[in-house]
Motif scaffolding. Sequence first.
Motif, mmCIF file in Angstrom:
data_model
loop_
_atom_site.group_PDB
_atom_site.id
_atom_site.type_symbol
_atom_site.label_atom_id
_atom_site.label_comp_id
_atom_site.label_asym_id
_atom_site.label_seq_id
_atom_site.Cartn_x
_atom_site.Cartn_y
_atom_site.Cartn_z
ATOM 1 N N MET A 33 -16.657 8.472 -39.384
ATOM 2 C CA MET A 33 -17.797 9.335 -39.120
ATOM 3 C C MET A 33 -17.796 9.733 -37.654
ATOM 4 S SD MET A 33 -19.451 9.660 -41.988
ATOM 5 C CE MET A 33 -21.007 10.349 -41.415
ATOM 6 N N SER A 34 -18.290 10.926 -37.386
ATOM 7 C CA SER A 34 -18.305 11.422 -36.012
ATOM 8 C C SER A 34 -19.639 12.039 -35.656
ATOM 9 C CB SER A 34 -17.208 12.465 -35.809
ATOM 10 O OG SER A 34 -15.924 11.885 -35.853
ATOM 11 N N TRP A 35 -19.871 12.096 -34.359
ATOM 12 C CA TRP A 35 -21.026 12.788 -33.807
ATOM 13 C C TRP A 35 -20.524 13.925 -32.914
ATOM 14 C CZ3 TRP A 35 -26.204 11.851 -34.709
ATOM 15 C CH2 TRP A 35 -26.518 10.667 -35.405
ATOM 16 N N TYR A 36 -21.182 15.054 -33.030
ATOM 17 C CA TYR A 36 -20.926 16.212 -32.186
ATOM 18 C C TYR A 36 -22.257 16.684 -31.630
ATOM 19 C CZ TYR A 36 -16.128 16.807 -33.905
ATOM 20 O OH TYR A 36 -14.793 16.629 -34.186
ATOM 21 N N ARG A 37 -22.175 17.563 -30.660
ATOM 22 C CA ARG A 37 -23.393 18.155 -30.123
ATOM 23 C C ARG A 37 -23.141 19.591 -29.720
ATOM 24 N NH1 ARG A 37 -23.928 14.740 -24.402
ATOM 25 N NH2 ARG A 37 -22.191 15.750 -23.300
ATOM 26 N N ARG A 38 -24.204 20.353 -29.724
ATOM 27 C CA ARG A 38 -24.128 21.744 -29.264
ATOM 28 C C ARG A 38 -25.251 21.979 -28.274
ATOM 29 N NH1 ARG A 38 -21.920 26.292 -31.805
ATOM 30 N NH2 ARG A 38 -21.937 25.262 -33.817
ATOM 31 N N SER A 39 -24.844 22.280 -27.053
ATOM 32 C CA SER A 39 -25.816 22.605 -26.005
ATOM 33 C C SER A 39 -26.051 24.100 -25.996
ATOM 34 C CB SER A 39 -25.288 22.148 -24.639
ATOM 35 O OG SER A 39 -25.008 20.772 -24.635
ATOM 36 N N GLU A 45 -19.363 20.375 -29.315
ATOM 37 C CA GLU A 45 -18.552 19.450 -28.529
ATOM 38 C C GLU A 45 -18.494 18.095 -29.221
ATOM 39 O OE1 GLU A 45 -18.898 17.438 -24.047
ATOM 40 O OE2 GLU A 45 -20.646 18.258 -25.045
ATOM 41 N N PHE A 46 -17.297 17.528 -29.267
ATOM 42 C CA PHE A 46 -17.132 16.185 -29.803
ATOM 43 C C PHE A 46 -17.828 15.170 -28.913
ATOM 44 C CE2 PHE A 46 -15.249 12.503 -31.641
ATOM 45 C CZ PHE A 46 -14.828 11.695 -30.587
ATOM 46 N N VAL A 47 -18.501 14.194 -29.533
ATOM 47 C CA VAL A 47 -19.181 13.147 -28.772
ATOM 48 C C VAL A 47 -18.530 11.785 -29.024
ATOM 49 C CG1 VAL A 47 -21.336 11.898 -28.414
ATOM 50 C CG2 VAL A 47 -21.363 14.388 -28.761
ATOM 51 N N ALA A 48 -18.454 11.395 -30.297
ATOM 52 C CA ALA A 48 -17.944 10.061 -30.613
ATOM 53 C C ALA A 48 -17.502 10.017 -32.060
ATOM 54 C CB ALA A 48 -19.023 9.010 -30.367
ATOM 55 N N THR A 49 -16.610 9.070 -32.338
ATOM 56 C CA THR A 49 -16.185 8.843 -33.700
ATOM 57 C C THR A 49 -16.045 7.349 -33.938
ATOM 58 O OG1 THR A 49 -14.598 9.533 -35.398
ATOM 59 C CG2 THR A 49 -13.696 8.902 -33.269
ATOM 60 N N ILE A 50 -16.213 6.946 -35.191
ATOM 61 C CA ILE A 50 -16.104 5.545 -35.540
ATOM 62 C C ILE A 50 -15.308 5.426 -36.834
ATOM 63 C CG2 ILE A 50 -18.352 5.561 -36.724
ATOM 64 C CD1 ILE A 50 -18.685 2.619 -35.671
ATOM 65 N N SER A 51 -14.431 4.449 -36.859
ATOM 66 C CA SER A 51 -13.534 4.277 -37.996
ATOM 67 C C SER A 51 -14.281 3.749 -39.225
ATOM 68 C CB SER A 51 -12.405 3.311 -37.620
ATOM 69 O OG SER A 51 -12.940 2.037 -37.292
ATOM 70 N N LEU A 52 -13.561 3.673 -40.333
ATOM 71 C CA LEU A 52 -14.151 3.290 -41.605
ATOM 72 C C LEU A 52 -14.919 1.964 -41.523
ATOM 73 C CD1 LEU A 52 -11.741 5.241 -42.351
ATOM 74 C CD2 LEU A 52 -11.579 3.978 -44.486
ATOM 75 N N GLY A 53 -14.292 0.977 -40.937
ATOM 76 C CA GLY A 53 -14.913 -0.336 -40.851
ATOM 77 C C GLY A 53 -15.704 -0.559 -39.591
ATOM 78 N N GLY A 54 -15.645 0.414 -38.690
ATOM 79 C CA GLY A 54 -16.394 0.319 -37.449
ATOM 80 C C GLY A 54 -15.647 -0.357 -36.304
ATOM 81 N N GLY A 55 -14.417 -0.765 -36.553
ATOM 82 C CA GLY A 55 -13.703 -1.498 -35.530
ATOM 83 C C GLY A 55 -13.071 -0.660 -34.442
#
Length: 117
Positions: A33-39, A45-55
């Motif tokens: 899952m990922s987070w993006y933002r638009r100003s 803009e890409f902000v962060a991503t996290i893998s399936l298990g969160g590791g």
Amino acid sequence: VQLVESGGGLVQPGGSLRLSCAASGFSFSSYAMSWYRRSPGKEREFVATISLGGGVTEYSDSVKGRFTVSRDNAKKTTDLQMNNVNFDDTAVYYCTVDGLIKGREYWGQGTQVTVSS
């Protein structure tokens, strides 16, 4: 498939905010899952991503060290903890599924974060 962000609002510079994204309609634990933002006036803009298990997590240089992405596969949620925010963090924040589900992308409706003194 549904992604619903929440937690946005008005925050002062240097403050903190925690965004959450509730997912449904797909096998949440099977996707990063990922987070993006638009100003205003800028591209998404890409902000962060996290893998399936969160590791495994990755961050954009602009938020590294200040933001933390997490997930709870049992609750089907992903959160973005935003610390030490600054004016440049003002944006609509979106969560998204990494990859395609049945051939298409899915995005939430976004949640507004405004950093203002």
